[in-house]
Each structure stands twice: as C-alpha cells, then as structure tokens.
Motif scaffolding. Structure first.
Motif, PDB file in Angstrom:
ATOM      1  N   GLU A 118       0.454   5.123  24.916  1.00  0.00           N
ATOM      2  CA  GLU A 118      -0.378   5.972  25.758  1.00  0.00           C
ATOM      3  C   GLU A 118      -1.829   5.517  25.637  1.00  0.00           C
ATOM      4  O   GLU A 118      -2.325   5.270  24.538  1.00  0.00           O
ATOM      5  CB  GLU A 118      -0.247   7.424  25.307  1.00  0.00           C
ATOM      6  N   SER A 119      -2.491   5.407  26.763  1.00  0.00           N
ATOM      7  CA  SER A 119      -3.891   5.016  26.788  1.00  0.00           C
ATOM      8  C   SER A 119      -4.523   5.688  28.002  1.00  0.00           C
ATOM      9  O   SER A 119      -4.094   5.454  29.129  1.00  0.00           O
ATOM     10  CB  SER A 119      -3.997   3.495  26.891  1.00  0.00           C
ATOM     11  N   LYS A 120      -5.530   6.520  27.762  1.00  0.00           N
ATOM     12  CA  LYS A 120      -6.137   7.224  28.902  1.00  0.00           C
ATOM     13  C   LYS A 120      -7.572   7.630  28.582  1.00  0.00           C
ATOM     14  O   LYS A 120      -7.937   7.832  27.427  1.00  0.00           O
ATOM     15  CB  LYS A 120      -5.322   8.452  29.270  1.00  0.00           C
ATOM     16  N   ARG A 143      -2.621   5.694  21.798  1.00  0.00           N
ATOM     17  CA  ARG A 143      -1.554   5.752  20.789  1.00  0.00           C
ATOM     18  C   ARG A 143      -0.765   4.460  20.920  1.00  0.00           C
ATOM     19  O   ARG A 143      -0.236   4.140  21.979  1.00  0.00           O
ATOM     20  CB  ARG A 143      -0.644   6.955  21.030  1.00  0.00           C
ATOM     21  N   TYR A 144      -0.720   3.702  19.828  1.00  0.00           N
ATOM     22  CA  TYR A 144      -0.064   2.401  19.866  1.00  0.00           C
ATOM     23  C   TYR A 144       0.576   2.101  18.523  1.00  0.00           C
ATOM     24  O   TYR A 144       0.405   2.832  17.544  1.00  0.00           O
ATOM     25  CB  TYR A 144      -1.051   1.300  20.259  1.00  0.00           C
TER      26      TYR A 144
END
Length: 181
Positions: A118-120, A143-144
């Motif tokens: 997730e990347s925003k 989140r990685y």
C-alpha cells in the motif's frame, strides 16, 4: 413618530421603485456629480476585479505546485530515486530528488527487492509564503516488505515539506526538502 432625518416610504414601495428613485436622483446630478459617481463605481469594480485576479493567480500557483510536488515524488518512487530518469532535472536537484523517494530503504539497493502492499498520499497542502516562495506539506502512508525478509512488514506514516522558490523568469524550482525519513 417621524424624525427630522427620516423619510416616509409608502407601504407599497418596491425595490424597483427604490431603484427608479435612485436613477432619478442620479439624473438630477450635475456633470461633476455624475463624474464622481462614475469614478467611484469604476474604482469599486476595479478593486473587485483585481482581488479576483489575485485570488485566481494564487490558486493557480497552489494547484501547479501541488501537482508538481505529487508528480516529482511519484516519479522519484517509481524510479527509486534514479535522477538520470527524471524529467524534472531542471527544477529539482539530484540530492533532493533522491530524498523525495519515500520508499528508500538503507539495506535495499534495488526497488525490485521490495513488495509494496500500500502506498498513498494522505494529505497535500500548499502554502504561498510570498510572491517568490511557497511550500507544499504532504503526508503519505506506505506499507511494504523486503523480499528477503518474508515475515517483516514495514509500515510508515511520513510527513514532508517541499520548499519552492520562483526565479527571475517566474519558474518555480524546489529549493529545499525536509521530512522524517
């Protein structure tokens, strides 16, 4: 009771009647009076137009800097900070460009070693500080996981500030960058 400065308005007076009375009073003015009224009306209109133009110009700058900031950050992440692939080299330095990559991980030299879940962007707020400087504050969430650490997820809430300066040709360039890396 009727005072010395009040006027009696008939009960059936309408706004149209009031407007017509105003025009009759204006028509009765001499040439100097009409010029004064026209000058005041023109000044008021020019002030409102000027304010509108300034507000519109400011909004255009804010929108432009917001879009540029978003695009540079996104490109830096997509290129994993590889400045040679940037189309923004004329407005941002190499070091700042690399710092804008919020996916940077010290023990990961290749973006292919990351699995991004997730990347925003969570917020982006421009502020015009003067005619020649501005800043854009933004936050993002990422989140990685590093591919070599299967059970370790990394989640970060990050906040950054990109400072912009306008040069003599009115070209906005990134002048500084600050964030919690």
């Amino acid at each position: 009771m009727v005072g010395p400065f009040s006027t009696i308005v008939p009960y059936n007076s309408t706004p149209l009647d009031d407007l017509l009375n105003s025009f009759r009073k204006l028509k009765a003015l001499d040439k100097k009076g009409k010029i004064k009224v026209a000058a005041v009306i023109t000044a008021v209109v020019l002030v409102f137009v000027g304010i509108g133009v300034c507000i519109n110009h400011r909004k255009n700058i804010e929108n432009n800097l917001t879009d540029l900031t978003y695009d540079i950050v996104q490109e830096s992440c997509d290129n994993y900070g590889d400045y040679s692939k940037s189309k923004y080299q004329d407005i941002v330095s190499e070091q700042i460009y690399k710092n804008m990559n919020y996916l940077y991980v010290e023990n990961c030299t290749d973006k292919n070693n990351l699995e991004i879940f997730e990347s925003k962007f969570t917020s982006i707020e421009p502020q015009i500080l003067s005619l020649k400087s501005a800043e854009v504050n933004y936050s993002c969430y990422v989140r990685y996981q590093l591919n070599n650490e299967n059970d370790s997820y990394i989640a970060k809430d990050l906040s950054y500030t990109v400072q912009w300066k306008s040069d003599d040709n009115n070209v906005w360039r990134v002048s500084d960058f600050d964030g919690n890396l």
